[in-house]
Design an enzyme around this catalytic site. Structure first.
Site, PDB file in Angstrom:
ATOM      1  CD  GLU A  92     -26.593   3.012  88.542  1.00  0.00           C
ATOM      2  OE1 GLU A  92     -26.769   2.881  89.530  1.00  0.00           O
ATOM      3  OE2 GLU A  92     -26.616   1.907  87.728  1.00  0.00           O
ATOM      4  CE1 TYR A 184     -30.488   2.777  86.551  1.00  0.00           C
ATOM      5  CE2 TYR A 184     -30.725   4.452  88.299  1.00  0.00           C
ATOM      6  CZ  TYR A 184     -30.286   3.229  87.795  1.00  0.00           C
ATOM      7  OH  TYR A 184     -30.020   2.386  88.805  1.00  0.00           O
ATOM      8  CG  ASP A 225     -29.938   0.491  83.008  1.00  0.00           C
ATOM      9  OD1 ASP A 225     -30.771  -0.273  82.648  1.00  0.00           O
ATOM     10  OD2 ASP A 225     -29.010   0.445  84.039  1.00  0.00           O
TER      11      ASP A 225
END
Length: 286
Positions: A92, A184, A225
């Site tokens: 991010e 991500y 993530d």
């Protein structure tokens, strides 16, 4: 009159107003505190625990790298130094390709081998990056396409096979001893609009790709993530209610279980295992 004038007291000069000293400018620095519950005693540094060569990888979802650096310009450098990191992986980053040169010059100067992967379909969204102190054999990005089952153009819910294309979600580095894959993983969304596309498209494609890397005879470090709480102990509470929310649905947890423990090795999957560039604005800097 002259004597009176001579005897008249002289007027005292007015005191100069006191000026406050200019405060010294200090570089902002964020302080991380965990109080509930208190953190356990910090473990010994890894370099005292590991026998033989080791690759230390640190991963962090920065939720907007420019905002993070505005709050604390050296936070990434301190993190890398304190953790003795060889590789730093970020998620991010939320920057566009036109911002890369400026941000790149501000971070992790001791890590010259770097890869930025920016979202091109939604500007200022998602994005990943990888920084390495050690020269990798190769760097590449977005190495697989999240396709629906049986290669259909659309899945049962009408999601396109290009659901996550161009969102800058994966960076990969190959080293002599292992692969590092930073991801991500797509969030299923507040109303679970992307749940099916994530569990039936993204997760199987990622698993196939990781399996293909493993088949090349090197360990794979899969980090980032991952947008899932795998077990109940990974969630603070309200388990029953959270089963209806993104990141803890039974579908996501089951999918992650299959991905984590038994990634399939589908040699016919659409991948770019050999390296090189993928989509999403990835490229090596330095």
């Amino acid at each position: 009159a002259a004597a009176a004038a001579a005897a008249a007291p002289k007027s005292k000069p007015k005191p100069k107003p006191k000026t406050k000293p200019t405060p010294e400018k200090r570089t902002p620095q964020m302080v991380w505190r965990v109080s509930n519950p208190a953190p356990p005693p910090r473990a010994r540094r890894w370099d005292t625990d590991v026998d033989g060569p080791a690759l230390r990888v640190v991963s962090w979802n920065v939720n907007g790298i420019r905002a993070l650096l505005d709050k604390d310009p050296r936070v990434l450098d301190r993190l890398a130094e304190e953790e003795c990191a060889d590789v730093v992986v970020l998620q991010e980053t939320k920057i566009q390709e036109k911002h890369v040169a400026d941000v790149d010059a501000r971070v992790l100067a001791a890590y010259p081998h770097r890869l930025w992967n920016c979202s091109t379909t939604r500007l200022g969204y998602s994005g990943t990056a990888l920084f390495s102190r050690i020269q990798p054999l190769a760097l590449w990005s977005d190495p697989f396409t999240a396709s629906p089952p049986q290669g259909a153009e659309h899945d049962g819910d009408g999601h396109s096979s290009q659901e996550f294309a161009g969102e800058g979600r994966v960076v990969v580095a190959e080293f002599p001893g292992c692969f590092v894959v930073g991801a991500y993983v797509p969030n299923s969304g507040g109303n679970l609009a992307r749940l099916h596309a994530r569990t039936q498209g993204w997760d199987p494609a990622a698993a196939r790709y990781l399996g293909q890397l493993q088949a090349r005879g090197k360990p794979v470090v899969f980090c980032g993530d991952l947008n899932v709480a795998h077990q109940p102990l990974d969630l603070w509470g309200n388990h029953a209610a959270n089963e209806k929310g993104a990141g803890y649905t039974p579908e996501e947890r089951n999918s992650f279980q299959r991905l984590l423990l038994a990634p399939p090795n589908d040699t016919e999957a659409e991948t770019k295992v050999g390296g090189g560039g993928g989509g999403g604005g990835g490229g090596e800097v330095g």
